[in-house]
Structure formats: C-alpha cells, structure tokens
Design a protein around this motif. Sequence first.
Motif, PDB file in Angstrom:
ATOM      1  N   TRP A   1      57.931  23.780  27.748  1.00  0.00           N
ATOM      2  CA  TRP A   1      56.928  24.752  28.191  1.00  0.00           C
ATOM      3  C   TRP A   1      57.596  25.936  28.854  1.00  0.00           C
ATOM      4  O   TRP A   1      58.162  25.716  29.972  1.00  0.00           O
ATOM      5  CB  TRP A   1      55.921  24.218  29.054  1.00  0.00           C
ATOM      6  CG  TRP A   1      54.924  25.205  29.999  1.00  0.00           C
ATOM      7  CD1 TRP A   1      54.009  26.054  29.181  1.00  0.00           C
ATOM      8  CD2 TRP A   1      54.945  25.621  31.148  1.00  0.00           C
ATOM      9  NE1 TRP A   1      53.272  26.787  30.161  1.00  0.00           N
ATOM     10  CE2 TRP A   1      53.994  26.553  31.402  1.00  0.00           C
ATOM     11  CE3 TRP A   1      55.578  25.164  32.408  1.00  0.00           C
ATOM     12  CZ2 TRP A   1      53.731  27.188  32.595  1.00  0.00           C
ATOM     13  CZ3 TRP A   1      55.543  25.756  33.474  1.00  0.00           C
ATOM     14  CH2 TRP A   1      54.440  26.792  33.690  1.00  0.00           C
ATOM     15  N   ASN A   2      57.339  27.396  28.554  1.00  0.00           N
ATOM     16  CA  ASN A   2      58.114  28.259  29.073  1.00  0.00           C
ATOM     17  C   ASN A   2      57.006  28.962  30.211  1.00  0.00           C
ATOM     18  O   ASN A   2      56.095  29.602  29.785  1.00  0.00           O
ATOM     19  CB  ASN A   2      58.273  29.525  28.123  1.00  0.00           C
ATOM     20  CG  ASN A   2      59.175  30.564  28.645  1.00  0.00           C
ATOM     21  OD1 ASN A   2      59.165  30.858  29.870  1.00  0.00           O
ATOM     22  ND2 ASN A   2      59.884  31.184  27.541  1.00  0.00           N
ATOM     23  N   PRO A   3      57.334  28.817  31.456  1.00  0.00           N
ATOM     24  CA  PRO A   3      56.207  29.599  32.480  1.00  0.00           C
ATOM     25  C   PRO A   3      56.418  31.122  32.407  1.00  0.00           C
ATOM     26  O   PRO A   3      55.293  31.740  32.961  1.00  0.00           O
ATOM     27  CB  PRO A   3      56.829  28.922  33.780  1.00  0.00           C
ATOM     28  CG  PRO A   3      58.472  28.712  33.561  1.00  0.00           C
ATOM     29  CD  PRO A   3      58.443  28.307  32.154  1.00  0.00           C
ATOM     30  N   MET A   4      57.406  31.723  31.667  1.00  0.00           N
ATOM     31  CA  MET A   4      57.252  33.392  31.823  1.00  0.00           C
ATOM     32  C   MET A   4      56.403  33.761  30.775  1.00  0.00           C
ATOM     33  O   MET A   4      55.409  34.559  31.226  1.00  0.00           O
ATOM     34  CB  MET A   4      58.788  33.846  31.375  1.00  0.00           C
ATOM     35  CG  MET A   4      59.776  33.287  32.293  1.00  0.00           C
ATOM     36  SD  MET A   4      59.757  33.909  34.089  1.00  0.00           S
ATOM     37  CE  MET A   4      59.880  35.455  33.678  1.00  0.00           C
ATOM     38  N   ASN A   5      56.157  33.236  29.702  1.00  0.00           N
ATOM     39  CA  ASN A   5      55.137  33.562  28.931  1.00  0.00           C
ATOM     40  C   ASN A   5      53.797  32.470  28.720  1.00  0.00           C
ATOM     41  O   ASN A   5      52.962  32.852  27.679  1.00  0.00           O
ATOM     42  CB  ASN A   5      55.680  33.867  27.405  1.00  0.00           C
ATOM     43  CG  ASN A   5      56.510  32.914  26.766  1.00  0.00           C
ATOM     44  OD1 ASN A   5      56.248  31.615  27.187  1.00  0.00           O
ATOM     45  ND2 ASN A   5      56.919  33.164  25.709  1.00  0.00           N
ATOM     46  N   ASP A   6      53.901  31.622  29.354  1.00  0.00           N
ATOM     47  CA  ASP A   6      52.932  30.539  29.316  1.00  0.00           C
ATOM     48  C   ASP A   6      52.768  30.069  27.958  1.00  0.00           C
ATOM     49  O   ASP A   6      51.574  29.818  27.422  1.00  0.00           O
ATOM     50  CB  ASP A   6      51.649  30.887  30.056  1.00  0.00           C
ATOM     51  CG  ASP A   6      50.648  30.013  30.391  1.00  0.00           C
ATOM     52  OD1 ASP A   6      51.024  28.958  30.518  1.00  0.00           O
ATOM     53  OD2 ASP A   6      49.263  30.244  30.517  1.00  0.00           O
ATOM     54  N   THR A   7      53.871  29.669  27.206  1.00  0.00           N
ATOM     55  CA  THR A   7      53.763  28.948  26.026  1.00  0.00           C
ATOM     56  C   THR A   7      54.587  27.811  25.858  1.00  0.00           C
ATOM     57  O   THR A   7      55.307  27.677  26.253  1.00  0.00           O
ATOM     58  CB  THR A   7      54.215  30.262  25.088  1.00  0.00           C
ATOM     59  OG1 THR A   7      53.750  31.154  25.145  1.00  0.00           O
ATOM     60  CG2 THR A   7      54.450  29.721  23.480  1.00  0.00           C
ATOM     61  N   ILE A   8      53.731  26.867  25.097  1.00  0.00           N
ATOM     62  CA  ILE A   8      54.401  25.499  24.730  1.00  0.00           C
ATOM     63  C   ILE A   8      55.384  25.690  23.273  1.00  0.00           C
ATOM     64  O   ILE A   8      54.743  26.336  22.437  1.00  0.00           O
ATOM     65  CB  ILE A   8      53.523  24.515  24.594  1.00  0.00           C
ATOM     66  CG1 ILE A   8      52.828  24.220  25.889  1.00  0.00           C
ATOM     67  CG2 ILE A   8      54.101  22.960  24.114  1.00  0.00           C
ATOM     68  CD1 ILE A   8      51.804  23.292  25.833  1.00  0.00           C
TER      69      ILE A   8
END
Length: 292
Positions: A168-175
Amino acid sequence: MKRDIHAEITNTIIEAIENGTAPWCKEWDGAMGFPFPRRVTGENYQGINVLLLWIAAEAKGYTAPTWMTFNQAKKMGGQVRKGEKGTGIVFFSTFEKESEENDNVTRIPFLKRYTVFNVQQIDGLPAEFQPSQPASVAGGEQAIEDLEAFFAYTGAKIENGPEIAPHWNPMNDTIGMPPVEQFSSAHAYYGTLAHELIHWTGHTPRLDRDMKYNTKEGRAFEELIAEIGSCFLCGHIGAQPNIDNSAAYVESWLKALRNDKRFIFRAATQAQRASDYALQKGRPLLTVIAAE
C-alpha cells in the motif's frame, strides 16, 4: 496480591508465539477449521478475546464457534462436563468516581476476567449449538467473484501488474498487487489483499491511525495490526489469511510484548477497528459471509 490481567494475557500470547504459532495465524478459509468465535447471543467476540479463544480452540480442537459461561449453559438446560476447564477472556468497562474536592466525576476504565466454555464442552444443549461443517466460500468461481466485489466496494484503489509487489502506497493512497494468476492460489491473493487493505484503512481520510513507518518499532506495530486485522477480516468474508510474511517481525513483536504488557491489547483494538471499517465499506455487495 491484585491480579495483573494485562500481564497474564500478554504471557499467554508470548507463549503461543514462542511455541511456533501466533494466535492470529490460522490455516483456514474463513468457513472451515477456525470459525470466528461468537457469544451465545450470536454476536461476534471482539479484539483480544478473539485471539484468546482462537488459542483455546487450536489447543483443544474445538470447531464450534459458540462460547458461553457456566450459568448461561445451565439456563439453556446444558451442563459443563465434569473435568472440563474453561477459557479466560476479558470484559472492558468503566466506573465513575466523584472527586472529593469538587463535583467533577471521572470515568475510570477497568478490566475484568471471566471464564467461558466452548459448546463442545457442554452436554444437553439444543442441537443448534452443535458444530457443523459449512461449505467453504473461498474456493470456486462464484465465491471469488463475491470477494472481488467486496474489495471493489470498499472504495480502495487497487492496481494490478505483473511487476508490482504487494504493497500500500501512502503517497498516492493506492494498493498495488500482482495479478491473481501469479499467486499459488486465489486464497493467497485475497489474503494478501486483505493485509494491504488493513494498511489502507489507517490513512488520514479514514481511521487516521498513527502509522509510524519511520522507526523499526513503528513498522512492526503497524504490521502486527495488519496481520491481526487481516485475519479478523478474512474470518468474516471467507478468505484465507496470508501469514507467510509474519516471521520477519516476530522478534520485534516478542520484544515489545515483553516490555509492554498493554502492547497486544492496543494492537488487537486497532486491528478490530480496521477490520470493522473495511467490513462496513465492503459488506453491501458481499453475498456470502462466512462465520456468521
């Protein structure tokens, strides 16, 4: 001497981990083997009590989901078999204390331990409480479609690609997830996705969890939340948790448990909140829910 319930339960968790199996790590598919524990009223247990009952179920081979107190069994015409030992779980509440100096009232939390028995330890109960073997919902084309709908309906942005590692990437809020075909089974895919979804719940627009990725201890705590939370979530939706990555954090978890008797309580509480949030978002389109 006053009982230290936090320390007692923490020691139970430590012992389970040191024996080789963390209490949230279950080889199941959500419907078979380790049903989600519930009260005699049909309500699911929450947080730390789920872990304590899973430990007991694994140790003693219980497959029935329902637990009750001695008196509850008696009221229903049942009788706990002679020699059976119950499982200690906890009850959280508060009491009010008035100030001696003014009219202020303070609410003070407390923890109480009590004993429950699995229905497989009790004779004479109605047939509805006997263990059954429900059909698995994690295998087969239709069940996978149900799970796909569940994750889609949560609103999480999920990107699949052959070169993407689960994250999960918190920078772009994408799994990010590899395609399901790259996993050993559909079970493994959805269990991994559930883990990443628990991370996703902690972001600011949602539960706003304090996710301290900048320290080793902070990363380990967040991973523990995701481990436990994904097991809670999978227990409800009929998926199989993916527990392959937990070994990397075991030493950090054991160190934290030994140093802080409330560590597992905080982790279980946060995991419960994360699982509940994901279920609230994804449940409307889930047509088959295991363990309920």
